[in-house]
Write a protein that holds these residues in place. Structure first.
Motif, PDB file in Angstrom:
ATOM      1  N   PHE A 143       0.842  -1.180   0.000  1.00 53.24           N
ATOM      2  CA  PHE A 143       0.000   0.000   0.000  1.00 53.24           C
ATOM      3  C   PHE A 143       0.890   1.247   0.000  1.00 53.24           C
ATOM      4  N   PRO A 144       0.396   2.358  -0.570  1.00 55.95           N
ATOM      5  CA  PRO A 144       1.155   3.614  -0.514  1.00 55.95           C
ATOM      6  C   PRO A 144       1.368   4.068   0.926  1.00 55.95           C
ATOM      7  N   ALA A 145       2.364   4.930   1.120  1.00 51.25           N
ATOM      8  CA  ALA A 145       2.715   5.376   2.477  1.00 51.25           C
ATOM      9  C   ALA A 145       1.603   6.190   3.118  1.00 51.25           C
ATOM     10  N   GLU A 146       0.694   6.766   2.302  1.00 55.52           N
ATOM     11  CA  GLU A 146      -0.391   7.548   2.886  1.00 55.52           C
ATOM     12  C   GLU A 146      -1.516   6.676   3.433  1.00 55.52           C
ATOM     13  N   THR A 198      -6.481  -4.699   9.216  1.00 53.84           N
ATOM     14  CA  THR A 198      -5.847  -4.680   7.901  1.00 53.84           C
ATOM     15  C   THR A 198      -6.593  -3.823   6.883  1.00 53.84           C
ATOM     16  N   ASP A 199      -7.693  -3.178   7.285  1.00 57.81           N
ATOM     17  CA  ASP A 199      -8.385  -2.261   6.378  1.00 57.81           C
ATOM     18  C   ASP A 199      -7.520  -1.019   6.154  1.00 57.81           C
ATOM     19  N   PRO A 200      -7.187  -0.685   4.919  1.00 59.95           N
ATOM     20  CA  PRO A 200      -6.402   0.530   4.672  1.00 59.95           C
ATOM     21  C   PRO A 200      -7.249   1.781   4.876  1.00 59.95           C
ATOM     22  N   LEU A 201      -6.699   2.757   5.599  1.00 62.21           N
ATOM     23  CA  LEU A 201      -7.369   4.021   5.856  1.00 62.21           C
ATOM     24  C   LEU A 201      -6.590   5.157   5.217  1.00 62.21           C
ATOM     25  N   ILE A 202      -7.290   6.191   4.769  1.00 62.47           N
ATOM     26  CA  ILE A 202      -6.621   7.414   4.370  1.00 62.47           C
ATOM     27  C   ILE A 202      -7.158   8.562   5.216  1.00 62.47           C
ATOM     28  N   ILE A 203      -6.312   9.580   5.399  1.00 57.65           N
ATOM     29  CA  ILE A 203      -6.695  10.782   6.137  1.00 57.65           C
ATOM     30  C   ILE A 203      -6.652  11.941   5.155  1.00 57.65           C
ATOM     31  N   THR A 204      -7.785  12.595   4.977  1.00 62.64           N
ATOM     32  CA  THR A 204      -7.861  13.709   4.033  1.00 62.64           C
ATOM     33  C   THR A 204      -8.507  14.910   4.711  1.00 62.64           C
ATOM     34  N   GLN A 205      -8.437  16.062   4.064  1.00 62.35           N
ATOM     35  CA  GLN A 205      -8.990  17.256   4.673  1.00 62.35           C
ATOM     36  C   GLN A 205     -10.514  17.259   4.606  1.00 62.35           C
ATOM     37  N   ASN A 206     -11.115  17.883   5.602  1.00 52.48           N
ATOM     38  CA  ASN A 206     -12.562  18.080   5.607  1.00 52.48           C
ATOM     39  C   ASN A 206     -12.846  19.397   4.891  1.00 52.48           C
ATOM     40  N   HIS A 207     -13.599  19.343   3.799  1.00 54.90           N
ATOM     41  CA  HIS A 207     -13.837  20.527   2.976  1.00 54.90           C
ATOM     42  C   HIS A 207     -15.013  21.379   3.456  1.00 54.90           C
ATOM     43  N   SER A 208     -15.664  20.939   4.511  1.00 46.66           N
ATOM     44  CA  SER A 208     -16.773  21.726   5.051  1.00 46.66           C
ATOM     45  C   SER A 208     -16.241  22.961   5.780  1.00 46.66           C
ATOM     46  N   GLY A 217      -0.947  12.292   4.670  1.00 44.82           N
ATOM     47  CA  GLY A 217      -2.356  12.176   4.328  1.00 44.82           C
ATOM     48  C   GLY A 217      -2.564  12.190   2.824  1.00 44.82           C
ATOM     49  N   THR A 218      -3.816  12.269   2.418  1.00 48.57           N
ATOM     50  CA  THR A 218      -4.200  12.254   1.008  1.00 48.57           C
ATOM     51  C   THR A 218      -4.939  13.545   0.672  1.00 48.57           C
ATOM     52  N   ASN A 219      -4.490  14.239  -0.366  1.00 45.55           N
ATOM     53  CA  ASN A 219      -5.130  15.496  -0.773  1.00 45.55           C
ATOM     54  C   ASN A 219      -6.328  15.225  -1.670  1.00 45.55           C
ATOM     55  N   THR A 220      -7.466  15.812  -1.322  1.00 45.05           N
ATOM     56  CA  THR A 220      -8.667  15.685  -2.148  1.00 45.05           C
ATOM     57  C   THR A 220      -9.192  17.039  -2.597  1.00 45.05           C
ATOM     58  N   SER A 221      -8.352  18.062  -2.489  1.00 42.57           N
ATOM     59  CA  SER A 221      -8.763  19.400  -2.910  1.00 42.57           C
ATOM     60  C   SER A 221      -8.836  19.490  -4.427  1.00 42.57           C
ATOM     61  N   GLN A 222      -9.860  20.153  -4.921  1.00 44.53           N
ATOM     62  CA  GLN A 222     -10.005  20.368  -6.359  1.00 44.53           C
ATOM     63  C   GLN A 222      -9.123  21.510  -6.856  1.00 44.53           C
ATOM     64  N   LYS A 238      -1.619  18.371  -6.237  1.00 40.76           N
ATOM     65  CA  LYS A 238      -0.730  17.604  -5.384  1.00 40.76           C
ATOM     66  C   LYS A 238      -1.466  16.393  -4.831  1.00 40.76           C
ATOM     67  N   LYS A 239      -0.759  15.283  -4.741  1.00 39.41           N
ATOM     68  CA  LYS A 239      -1.381  14.011  -4.387  1.00 39.41           C
ATOM     69  C   LYS A 239      -1.607  13.851  -2.892  1.00 39.41           C
ATOM     70  N   ASN A 240      -0.727  14.412  -2.095  1.00 43.78           N
ATOM     71  CA  ASN A 240      -0.718  14.096  -0.665  1.00 43.78           C
ATOM     72  C   ASN A 240      -0.837  15.323   0.222  1.00 43.78           C
ATOM     73  N   LEU A 241      -0.988  15.048   1.510  1.00 43.30           N
ATOM     74  CA  LEU A 241      -0.890  16.039   2.563  1.00 43.30           C
ATOM     75  C   LEU A 241       0.265  15.659   3.482  1.00 43.30           C
ATOM     76  N   LEU A 242       0.946  16.651   4.012  1.00 39.25           N
ATOM     77  CA  LEU A 242       1.824  16.448   5.162  1.00 39.25           C
ATOM     78  C   LEU A 242       1.178  17.190   6.324  1.00 39.25           C
ATOM     79  N   ILE A 243       0.764  16.433   7.330  1.00 42.10           N
ATOM     80  CA  ILE A 243       0.104  17.000   8.497  1.00 42.10           C
ATOM     81  C   ILE A 243       1.161  17.217   9.572  1.00 42.10           C
TER      82      ILE A 243
END
Length: 225
Positions: free
Chosen positions: A69-72, A109-119, A195-200, A204-209
């Protein structure tokens, strides 16, 4: 009155020890106390095996087949008894927006991602998504990673002029031009979570938190030369 919980143990070894706050990386907006931590129920990490690869985590999906799995991607270390918080592999604890009993069925073993909350109208800065089930929960960083965690990641070098950050696992990250001013305050030794970036508005693919600064930047990995 003491409360006792009957725990059905599925694994041969499980730890019920709780680290004190002094062993954790400080979060500026930490609100939990040691008293609240006593309800965090430890779950075994026996199924999960990581290797020292900078860009990938490895999980043993069955007795012999590794999954890459990717590092994120992150994995569950523990879930609180009523689903109000979740702890991931580096020991960081994330407070959830409400008691989410459904996450009690999530597997180690479920892979999780952490992304920003856009609200715009939320006290929770992040969303944790289970990539296997598709379920998600609002979250905020409550406790930083454990200081002695083998999965702890720290900033090694910040190059503001080139908008680059190098971590102590020898990975290089290109920072979004929108976030360049933020890294002026970042220092060597700051603890980060990928983390994982989901901004439109950013490719950039990732976040550094940054745990110490309690903020994130948008980044993409770059090859080390």
């Amino acid at each position: 009155m003491k409360k006792w919980f009957l725990v059905l143990v599925f694994f041969s070894q499980i730890s019920f020890g709780f680290a004190c706050e002094d062993s954790r990386v400080s979060c500026k907006k930490r609100i939990s106390s040691l008293e609240s931590q006593k309800f965090i129920e430890r779950r075994a990490l026996k199924e999960i095996q990581f290797v020292g690869l900078p860009i990938a985590n490895v999980v043993v999906c069955d007795s012999s087949t590794p999954c890459y799995f990717p590092a994120e991607f992150h994995f569950i270390r523990s879930i609180s008894g009523v689903g109000e918080s979740i702890e991931i592999e580096d020991g960081s604890v994330w407070k959830l927006s409400e008691n989410n009993m459904r996450i009690l069925s999530w597997k180690n073993t479920d892979p999780l991602i952490i992304t920003q909350n856009h609200s715009w109208f939320s006290d929770y800065s992040y969303v944790i998504v289970n990539k296997y089930t598709g379920e998600s929960v609002l979250a905020t960083l409550d406790l930083g990673p454990l200081e002695d965690s083998q999965w702890l990641k720290k900033v090694q070098f910040v190059n503001v002029s080139r908008s680059e950050i190098i971590l102590d696992n020898q990975t290089k990250w290109k920072v979004s031009s929108w976030d360049r001013d933020l890294i002026k305050e970042w220092k060597s030794g700051d603890v980060v979570i990928i983390g994982t970036n989901t901004s439109q508005f950013s490719f950039k693919k990732n976040l550094l938190i940054n745990v110490s600064m309690n903020e994130y930047i948008r980044v993409s990995p770059r090859e080390m030369k």
